[in-house]
Design a protein around this motif. Structure first.
Motif, PDB file in Angstrom:
ATOM      1  N   GLY A 106       0.867  -1.112  -0.050  1.00 11.16           N
ATOM      2  CA  GLY A 106       0.281   0.076   0.360  1.00 11.16           C
ATOM      3  C   GLY A 106       0.645   1.174   0.544  1.00 11.16           C
ATOM      4  O   GLY A 106       0.453   2.382  -0.853  1.00 11.16           O
ATOM      5  N   ASP A 107       2.189   0.766   0.479  1.00 16.35           N
ATOM      6  CA  ASP A 107       2.598   1.946   0.052  1.00 16.35           C
ATOM      7  C   ASP A 107       3.372   2.849  -1.050  1.00 16.35           C
ATOM      8  O   ASP A 107       3.294   1.771  -1.796  1.00 16.35           O
ATOM      9  N   THR A 108       3.767   3.533  -0.983  1.00 13.45           N
ATOM     10  CA  THR A 108       4.458   4.623  -2.400  1.00 13.45           C
ATOM     11  C   THR A 108       5.801   4.237  -1.942  1.00 13.45           C
ATOM     12  O   THR A 108       6.434   5.348  -1.011  1.00 13.45           O
ATOM     13  N   VAL A 109       6.994   3.906  -3.065  1.00 16.85           N
ATOM     14  CA  VAL A 109       8.384   4.304  -2.679  1.00 16.85           C
ATOM     15  C   VAL A 109       8.671   5.948  -3.897  1.00 16.85           C
ATOM     16  O   VAL A 109       8.289   5.123  -4.797  1.00 16.85           O
ATOM     17  N   LEU A 110       8.528   7.049  -3.207  1.00 13.82           N
ATOM     18  CA  LEU A 110       8.724   7.528  -3.803  1.00 13.82           C
ATOM     19  C   LEU A 110       9.905   8.611  -3.657  1.00 13.82           C
ATOM     20  O   LEU A 110      10.609   9.705  -3.297  1.00 13.82           O
ATOM     21  N   LEU A 111      10.590   8.703  -5.167  1.00 18.00           N
ATOM     22  CA  LEU A 111      12.126   9.575  -5.910  1.00 18.00           C
ATOM     23  C   LEU A 111      11.331  11.191  -6.053  1.00 18.00           C
ATOM     24  O   LEU A 111      11.022  11.200  -7.151  1.00 18.00           O
ATOM     25  N   ALA A 112      11.590  11.618  -5.104  1.00 20.75           N
ATOM     26  CA  ALA A 112      11.101  13.220  -4.930  1.00 20.75           C
ATOM     27  C   ALA A 112      11.693  14.457  -4.278  1.00 20.75           C
ATOM     28  O   ALA A 112      11.692  14.538  -2.905  1.00 20.75           O
TER      29      ALA A 112
END
Length: 514
Positions: free
Chosen positions: A475-481
């Motif tokens: 359910g998580d998003t690993v986000l490169l931001a």
């Protein structure tokens, strides 16, 4: 200014420099091109230009303003990245030699009265301009994205056959060096601290952004960004009346919008000629709709926008407002259905909330283009539960507001890069319960000259991805931001994003699609 027989100094041989040199030389100007770099690219380019009869000077002495470079000069055309305090540009100002950028030169040389539509803002410019060009093409017009994206503006302006209309991404650097350029319609998407080392202050940065509105028939602004609304008040000139069109990611209500303009912009009599926003569909309609007021024209469904993140919806609204301004002004026909068709036809740009892979219920997303806190905040807002990958070169930015706004959706953070401690400090103060892992690795010394060691940080991404995977749950998003620039460890944001995507695929065992 007559170019034939004039002496023009071209400052910088980067992306725009060669096209500027060739355009001036073709029109009979005596051109002296200068660049402080002496790498293989510059040496090869200098040899080519000298073969065409252009004088080229390389090295620190060439750009110092000394040595007679400006003797007899009638004009300087500067690359947009050259700061106003560069010695050569200061010397030109002292001698009262005009300094133009490539956008100003292109505007003066354009052979037709083609309408120019311009977009500026701290974030979202490229996406909005690509959306705009796609909408214009869907309406049947010969249009192109140019300026800070796509074609160099000079190449686009001098194209044969000419384009019907240009969709221009205009940075604050490019706008700074304009004087007579007048767009048909210009949009400011947002204003947040960025490039303050170049402009000197946030006020000066905003003033350069506001040049996109100077003399425009239509001014488009994001009503949801208070700094942009305030900028409209400061930029308004009673001697330059213009139609004002606002966009909002909420429900459009003209009376409410006028009151908002009155308070935020401090305009004595705020003018609002149009408003675009989003309304919910009736029961059974899944997607919300982009609607234009007055008149209530339906332009598109939110599902036509990819990805339909809130900030991308705002980008689409601005693109629609610019395109439709041509129709309302009787300049070119852009019917409402062209907006939806253009948005559907546009594939998302690389490294802009780009989905990489989904494994075991975890989404991996590359938004390496989020190179400042404002962009990262918009990216984080698109996902409910995030393992955030951040850090790099802060460029003087602070991260407190970003962390405060995103704290409730953070499940973990992985930090890398030279200024990761600044992000870590903000997290410790405002989200101390969030687990934070720091990954160290090789740096390049912040070099921007294309040296071989630039990009040495690419190997660090395997460690970053492993750390993020350990924090993520279904359910998580690993986000490169990253909220930071990339050049401490990578060549550019694109290489950083590619390294993240490749490492994520290696870890998950998923091959990239062709």
């Amino acid at each position: 200014m007559r170019l034939a027989g004039s002496r023009v100094v071209v400052a910088g041989l980067g992306v725009t420099g060669p096209s500027v040199v060739r355009a001036l030389h073709a029109r009979g100007a005596t051109v002296v091109a200068v660049d402080g770099r002496t790498g293989p690219r510059e040496v090869d380019l200098a040899d080519q230009l000298r073969g065409d009869g252009v004088t080229v000077l390389l090295g620190a002495d060439a750009v110092s303003g000394a040595g007679g470079v400006l003797d007899g000069a009638d004009l300087v055309v500067t690359s947009p990245g050259w700061r106003p305090d560069n010695p050569l540009l200061l010397a030109a100002a002292a001698r009262q030699v005009p300094v133009w950028g490539d956008v100003e030169l292109a505007y003066r040389l354009r052979p037709t009265d083609q309408p120019w539509l311009g977009v500026t803002g701290t974030n979202g410019k490229t996406t909005t301009v690509l959306m705009l060009a796609s909408i214009l093409r869907a309406a049947g017009h010969h249009a192109v994205a140019a300026g800070n994206v796509g074609l160099p503006v000079l190449e686009a302006a001098l194209a044969d056959p000419p384009y019907d209309v240009l969709a221009l991404e205009l940075s604050s650097f490019q706008l700074h060096w304009t004087s007579t350029m007048r767009l048909y319609a210009g949009a400011v998407l947002n204003v947040a601290p960025d490039h303050l080392d170049w402009h000197g202050s946030l006020e000066a940065y905003g003033e350069d952004k506001a040049r996109v509105w100077r003399g425009a028939a239509v001014r488009v602004l994001n009503l949801d960004d208070p700094a942009t609304v305030a900028l409209l008040g400061r930029a308004s000139d009673p001697d330059e009346p213009a139609a004002v069109v606002a966009v909002t990611s909420g429900r459009p209500d003209i009376d409410t919008a006028i009151r908002q303009l009155d308070v935020a912009s401090r305009l004595a009599a705020p003018r609002l000629d149009g408003l675009l926003g989003v309304v919910e569909g009736r029961a059974g309609v899944v997607a919300s709709r982009l609607v234009e007021q007055p008149g209530g024209a339906v332009l598109a469904e939110v599902s036509d926008i990819r990805p339909p993140a809130p900030h991308n919806v705002a980008n689409a609204l601005a693109a629609a407002a610019l395109a439709r301004s041509l129709d309302h002004g009787g300049v070119l026909s852009v019917p409402p259905d062209a907006v939806a068709a253009g948005l559907r036809a546009l594939a998302p740009g690389p490294h802009r909330i780009a989905h990489v892979v989904t494994v075991d219920g975890v989404d991996w997303v590359d938004d390496s283009k989020a190179t400042n806190p404002h962009a990262a905040a918009a990216s984080l807002a698109a996902f409910p539960s995030v393992v955030w990958v951040a850090g790099g070169l802060a460029k003087g930015a602070r991260f407190e507001e970003l962390v405060i706004g995103a704290a409730d959706r953070l499940r973990g953070v992985v930090l890398l890069g030279r200024d990761r401690a600044l992000v870590a400090e903000a997290l410790a103060r405002h989200a101390p319960e969030i687990p934070v892992l720091e990954v160290t690795g090789p740096e390049t010394g912040g070099r921007h000259d294309g040296a071989d060691e630039v990009g040495a940080g690419a190997t660090v991404m395997d460690d970053v991805v492993r750390a993020a995977a350990g924090l993520a749950a279904p359910g998580d998003t690993v986000l490169l931001a990253p909220a930071c620039a990339s050049m401490d460890m990578f060549r550019d944001y694109a290489q950083r994003g590619d390294a993240f995507a490749a490492a994520a695929r290696r870890l998950t065992g998923v091959r990239p699609t062709s």
